[in-house]
Design an enzyme around this catalytic site. Structure first.
Site, PDB file in Angstrom:
ATOM      1  N   THR A 128      85.543 -44.916 -63.565  1.00 47.98           N
ATOM      2  CA  THR A 128      86.234 -45.777 -62.608  1.00 47.98           C
ATOM      3  C   THR A 128      87.725 -45.916 -62.885  1.00 47.98           C
ATOM      4  O   THR A 128      88.158 -45.883 -64.049  1.00 47.98           O
ATOM      5  CB  THR A 128      85.577 -47.177 -62.624  1.00 47.98           C
ATOM      6  N   GLU A 130      89.139 -48.559 -62.841  1.00 47.45           N
ATOM      7  CA  GLU A 130      89.314 -49.786 -63.624  1.00 47.45           C
ATOM      8  C   GLU A 130      89.670 -49.470 -65.081  1.00 47.45           C
ATOM      9  O   GLU A 130      90.182 -50.332 -65.788  1.00 47.45           O
ATOM     10  CB  GLU A 130      88.035 -50.640 -63.574  1.00 47.45           C
ATOM     11  N   TYR A 152      83.788 -55.328 -67.542  1.00 51.10           N
ATOM     12  CA  TYR A 152      83.270 -54.150 -66.825  1.00 51.10           C
ATOM     13  C   TYR A 152      84.021 -52.891 -67.275  1.00 51.10           C
ATOM     14  O   TYR A 152      83.409 -51.878 -67.629  1.00 51.10           O
ATOM     15  CB  TYR A 152      83.444 -54.367 -65.320  1.00 51.10           C
ATOM     16  N   LYS A 156      82.712 -49.553 -69.222  1.00 49.09           N
ATOM     17  CA  LYS A 156      82.832 -48.225 -68.601  1.00 49.09           C
ATOM     18  C   LYS A 156      83.662 -47.283 -69.476  1.00 49.09           C
ATOM     19  O   LYS A 156      83.483 -46.062 -69.424  1.00 49.09           O
ATOM     20  CB  LYS A 156      83.480 -48.358 -67.215  1.00 49.09           C
TER      21      LYS A 156
HETATM   22  P1  NAP Z   1      76.424 -50.604 -56.302  1.00 50.48           P
HETATM   23  O1  NAP Z   1      76.335 -50.528 -54.826  1.00 50.48           O
HETATM   24  O2  NAP Z   1      76.660 -51.911 -56.968  1.00 50.48           O
HETATM   25  O3  NAP Z   1      75.081 -49.960 -56.885  1.00 50.48           O
HETATM   26  C1  NAP Z   1      74.733 -50.071 -58.229  1.00 50.48           C
HETATM   27  C2  NAP Z   1      73.362 -49.467 -58.455  1.00 50.48           C
HETATM   28  O4  NAP Z   1      73.005 -49.598 -59.848  1.00 50.48           O
HETATM   29  C3  NAP Z   1      72.237 -50.147 -57.652  1.00 50.48           C
HETATM   30  O5  NAP Z   1      71.361 -49.150 -57.215  1.00 50.48           O
HETATM   31  C4  NAP Z   1      71.569 -51.018 -58.713  1.00 50.48           C
HETATM   32  O6  NAP Z   1      70.217 -51.273 -58.445  1.00 50.48           O
HETATM   33  C5  NAP Z   1      71.677 -50.099 -59.914  1.00 50.48           C
HETATM   34  N1  NAP Z   1      71.474 -50.776 -61.198  1.00 50.48           N
HETATM   35  C6  NAP Z   1      72.129 -51.851 -61.679  1.00 50.48           C
HETATM   36  N2  NAP Z   1      71.646 -52.185 -62.894  1.00 50.48           N
HETATM   37  C7  NAP Z   1      70.655 -51.294 -63.180  1.00 50.48           C
HETATM   38  C8  NAP Z   1      69.767 -51.118 -64.266  1.00 50.48           C
HETATM   39  N3  NAP Z   1      69.781 -51.924 -65.334  1.00 50.48           N
HETATM   40  N4  NAP Z   1      68.879 -50.095 -64.230  1.00 50.48           N
HETATM   41  C9  NAP Z   1      68.822 -49.278 -63.156  1.00 50.48           C
HETATM   42  N5  NAP Z   1      69.634 -49.405 -62.080  1.00 50.48           N
HETATM   43  C10 NAP Z   1      70.534 -50.401 -62.093  1.00 50.48           C
HETATM   44  O7  NAP Z   1      77.565 -49.616 -56.849  1.00 50.48           O
HETATM   45  P2  NAP Z   1      78.320 -48.413 -56.090  1.00 50.48           P
HETATM   46  O8  NAP Z   1      79.506 -48.968 -55.403  1.00 50.48           O
HETATM   47  O9  NAP Z   1      77.339 -47.581 -55.375  1.00 50.48           O
HETATM   48  O10 NAP Z   1      78.893 -47.625 -57.348  1.00 50.48           O
HETATM   49  C11 NAP Z   1      78.134 -46.610 -57.998  1.00 50.48           C
HETATM   50  C12 NAP Z   1      78.682 -46.389 -59.400  1.00 50.48           C
HETATM   51  O11 NAP Z   1      80.050 -46.012 -59.327  1.00 50.48           O
HETATM   52  C13 NAP Z   1      78.643 -47.596 -60.311  1.00 50.48           C
HETATM   53  O12 NAP Z   1      78.401 -47.135 -61.609  1.00 50.48           O
HETATM   54  C14 NAP Z   1      80.046 -48.175 -60.222  1.00 50.48           C
HETATM   55  O13 NAP Z   1      80.339 -48.903 -61.391  1.00 50.48           O
HETATM   56  C15 NAP Z   1      80.847 -46.911 -60.085  1.00 50.48           C
HETATM   57  N6  NAP Z   1      82.100 -46.995 -59.363  1.00 50.48           N
HETATM   58  C16 NAP Z   1      82.129 -47.526 -58.101  1.00 50.48           C
HETATM   59  C17 NAP Z   1      83.319 -47.527 -57.396  1.00 50.48           C
HETATM   60  C18 NAP Z   1      83.396 -48.065 -55.990  1.00 50.48           C
HETATM   61  O14 NAP Z   1      84.521 -48.286 -55.513  1.00 50.48           O
HETATM   62  N7  NAP Z   1      82.288 -48.223 -55.298  1.00 50.48           N
HETATM   63  C19 NAP Z   1      84.473 -46.971 -57.975  1.00 50.48           C
HETATM   64  C20 NAP Z   1      84.387 -46.433 -59.251  1.00 50.48           C
HETATM   65  C21 NAP Z   1      83.199 -46.426 -59.916  1.00 50.48           C
HETATM   66  P3  NAP Z   1      69.743 -52.579 -57.610  1.00 50.48           P
HETATM   67  O15 NAP Z   1      69.863 -52.196 -56.149  1.00 50.48           O
HETATM   68  O16 NAP Z   1      68.364 -52.759 -58.069  1.00 50.48           O
HETATM   69  O17 NAP Z   1      70.670 -53.706 -57.975  1.00 50.48           O
HETATM   70  O1  F7E Z   2      88.315 -56.349 -55.744  1.00 56.50           O
HETATM   71  C1  F7E Z   2      90.970 -58.806 -55.193  1.00 56.50           C
HETATM   72  C2  F7E Z   2      90.396 -58.681 -56.596  1.00 56.50           C
HETATM   73  O2  F7E Z   2      85.869 -56.761 -56.020  1.00 56.50           O
HETATM   74  C3  F7E Z   2      89.471 -55.650 -55.363  1.00 56.50           C
HETATM   75  C4  F7E Z   2      84.057 -51.947 -57.920  1.00 56.50           C
HETATM   76  O3  F7E Z   2      83.411 -51.029 -57.065  1.00 56.50           O
HETATM   77  O4  F7E Z   2      86.185 -50.911 -57.555  1.00 56.50           O
HETATM   78  C5  F7E Z   2      85.488 -52.130 -57.457  1.00 56.50           C
HETATM   79  O5  F7E Z   2      86.087 -53.135 -58.262  1.00 56.50           O
HETATM   80  C6  F7E Z   2      90.695 -56.531 -55.558  1.00 56.50           C
HETATM   81  C7  F7E Z   2      90.755 -57.234 -56.914  1.00 56.50           C
HETATM   82  O6  F7E Z   2      86.809 -54.430 -56.277  1.00 56.50           O
HETATM   83  C8  F7E Z   2      88.968 -61.284 -53.470  1.00 56.50           C
HETATM   84  O7  F7E Z   2      91.004 -59.635 -57.463  1.00 56.50           O
HETATM   85  C9  F7E Z   2      91.069 -60.842 -53.731  1.00 56.50           C
HETATM   86  O8  F7E Z   2      92.081 -57.192 -57.434  1.00 56.50           O
HETATM   87  O9  F7E Z   2      86.665 -55.404 -54.052  1.00 56.50           O
HETATM   88  P1  F7E Z   2      86.821 -55.780 -55.461  1.00 56.50           P
HETATM   89  P2  F7E Z   2      87.299 -54.027 -57.746  1.00 56.50           P
HETATM   90  O10 F7E Z   2      87.391 -55.195 -58.646  1.00 56.50           O
HETATM   91  O11 F7E Z   2      88.517 -53.197 -57.582  1.00 56.50           O
HETATM   92  C10 F7E Z   2      86.266 -50.356 -58.881  1.00 56.50           C
HETATM   93  C11 F7E Z   2      86.987 -49.045 -58.805  1.00 56.50           C
HETATM   94  C12 F7E Z   2      84.942 -50.296 -59.560  1.00 56.50           C
HETATM   95  O12 F7E Z   2      84.725 -49.444 -60.408  1.00 56.50           O
HETATM   96  C13 F7E Z   2      84.009 -51.427 -59.355  1.00 56.50           C
HETATM   97  O13 F7E Z   2      82.676 -51.036 -59.640  1.00 56.50           O
HETATM   98  O14 F7E Z   2      90.645 -57.566 -54.582  1.00 56.50           O
HETATM   99  N1  F7E Z   2      90.370 -59.881 -54.407  1.00 56.50           N
HETATM  100  N2  F7E Z   2      90.228 -61.700 -53.161  1.00 56.50           N
HETATM  101  C14 F7E Z   2      89.068 -60.132 -54.262  1.00 56.50           C
HETATM  102  N3  F7E Z   2      87.979 -59.473 -54.700  1.00 56.50           N
HETATM  103  C15 F7E Z   2      86.762 -59.967 -54.356  1.00 56.50           C
HETATM  104  N4  F7E Z   2      85.645 -59.298 -54.755  1.00 56.50           N
HETATM  105  N5  F7E Z   2      86.622 -61.091 -53.598  1.00 56.50           N
HETATM  106  C16 F7E Z   2      87.689 -61.797 -53.134  1.00 56.50           C
HETATM  107  O15 F7E Z   2      87.542 -62.812 -52.461  1.00 56.50           O
END
Ligand code: NAP
Ligand code: F7E
Length: 378
Positions: A128, A130, A152, A156
């Protein structure tokens, strides 16, 4: 025989799109699910029952369960997407986050070794942006130093380094995609983009008064999840195992996302004030006025967006901007497939339809209750 893929996190946003993508490519797709008290798995419900789609109970916190599934499935490719993926939640549950997002990665790698598949099974790790956290360089590429800034991100970071270690120590084909934020109509409802598009839809239909957000100045490089899962696959089809930054190369603030989302819902906002006192006020109400929904009263002059400290984080990552040059050059991936404007539009349109459908269903239930009460329906 087609290839066999195992996806952890199959019920998540990315897992569901990746499953569709791999099924279309002719893969046998196996997914790991956790037992839940609610059985409906919304994002993959349309795939359940398909002949090449299989689900297995396991948990990233339970080594034996992973070993058993890997041994049974004998995958050619593993996509380790499972994680506690919410940054703010990682401050509340840091130990659980570390167990799944850090040690969980090790468990997957060790399961592959325990099943003697290290020479045949390629592994993708969901890393990520992050990791860049308190950023030391803008934009960020594969050589930018990491500075994780939440429990987090720290978890990661372990996942990233253990994948690199196993690649070098055991010659395994395992790599990280360093993905910047990617969103969609399937995004979890507490991530900022989806929270905004759902609120814009609800406010435009008179079902919510105000949207409360945290840091509006935060900058992100937002892409479309459907485009990003293709990259996960491309990374595993590469000649050698390497890590890649996946991003659009375009940056916007939370405030800009909010303005555009509301605009698509027919509401023009103007932001006034600073910090905790900042508000978004409706300056133009362009919503269509069908007679059957409850928004006859103009929203002009109303405060529709406000800031709440509840959504501030102890440490916040505020300047993410990715440089996808390597992915473009080596994988032939197109970071401009879906623009920011298209992404916001498709999410808002989806949520307007979803909220309207839920409203219509609720109305039917209310009418039915009324008819039952009056004895019109027996
Ligand atoms: P998500 O919608 O939150 O999905 C997370 C998945 O992980 C769900 O299927 C969840 O299952 C499963 N999970 C959580 N804890 C588990 C455990 N202990 N054992 C088995 N499965 C478990 O996340 P996403 O947005 O699809 O992201 C996918 C991956 O990419 C994650 O690793 C995230 O950290 C990473 N990532 C996401 C982003 C983004 O912008 N979306 C960016 C960079 C990296 P349940 O449905 O049962 O909760
Ligand atoms: O926040 C600001 C918050 O929660 C984005 C995950 O998929 O992407 C995701 O993490 C920004 C942050 O995503 C609210 O402070 C303001 O600066 O949508 P977010 P994230 O934290 O960037 C990365 C790449 C991952 O890897 C993660 O798994 O938005 N923000 N107001 C807020 N965020 C939330 N959630 N809610 C608010 O009300």
């Amino acid at each position: 025989m087609g290839k066999v893929a195992l996806i952890t996190g199959v019920t998540g946003q990315d897992g569901s799109y990746l499953s569709e993508f791999l099924l279309e490519k002719g893969y046998d797709v196996h997914g790991i699910i956790r037992r839940s008290s609610v059985d409906f798995r919304e994002r993959i419900a349309h795939l359940e029952g398909k002949p090449h789609f299989h689900l297995h109970y396991a948990d990233l916190g339970d080594s034996m369960s992973i070993v058993k599934v890997v041994d049974k499935v004998k995958p050619n490719e593993i996509y380790n997407l499972a994680a506690q993926s919410h940054v703010q939640v990682s401050f509340d549950s840091p130990e659980f986050t570390a167990d799944v997002d850090a040690t969980g990665v090790l468990r997957v790698l060790e399961a592959v070794r325990a099943c003697h598949l290290e020479k045949t099974c390629r592994i993708y790790q969901a890393s990520t942006s992050e990791l860049y956290g308190k950023v030391e360089e803008v934009p960020q590429n594969e050589n930018t130093p990491f500075h994780p800034y939440s429990p987090y991100a720290v978890a990661k970071l372990y996942g990233f380094w253990i994948v690199k270690e196993y690649r070098e120590a055991y010659n395994m084909f395992c790599c990280s995609g360093i993905l910047f934020n990617h969103e969609s109509e399937r995004r979890g409802e507490t991530f900022v983009t989806r929270k905004i598009t759902l609120a814009a839809a609800r406010i435009s239909q008179g079902l919510q008064d105000c949207l409360y957000l945290g840091n509006l100045d935060s900058l992100r490089d937002w892409g479309y999840a459907k485009d990003y899962v293709e990259c996960m696959w491309l990374i595993l089809q590469n000649d050698k195992p390497e890590d890649f930054v996946i991003a659009t190369g375009v940056q916007h603030s939370v405030r800009e996302f909010t303005e555009l989302a509301f605009k698509h819902a027919g509401i023009e906002l103007e932001f006034k004030g600073e910090g905790i006192k900042e508000v978004g006020i409706c300056v133009k109400d362009n919503r269509p006025q069908p007679s059957d929904i409850n928004h006859q009263t103009s929203l002009v002059g109303k405060t529709l967006v406000a800031v709440s400290e509840d959504f501030y984080r102890p440490t916040d990552v505020v300047n993410l901007w990715g440089d996808p040059t390597k992915a473009k050059a080596k994988l032939g991936w197109n970071p401009a497939k879906t623009s920011f404007e298209e992404l916001v539009k498709l999410m808002v349109e989806h949520d307007i339809a979803k909220v309207a459908a839920e409203g219509a269903a609720a109305k039917v239930r209310t009418n039915l209750a009324e008819y039952l009460e009056k004895g019109i329906v027996k």
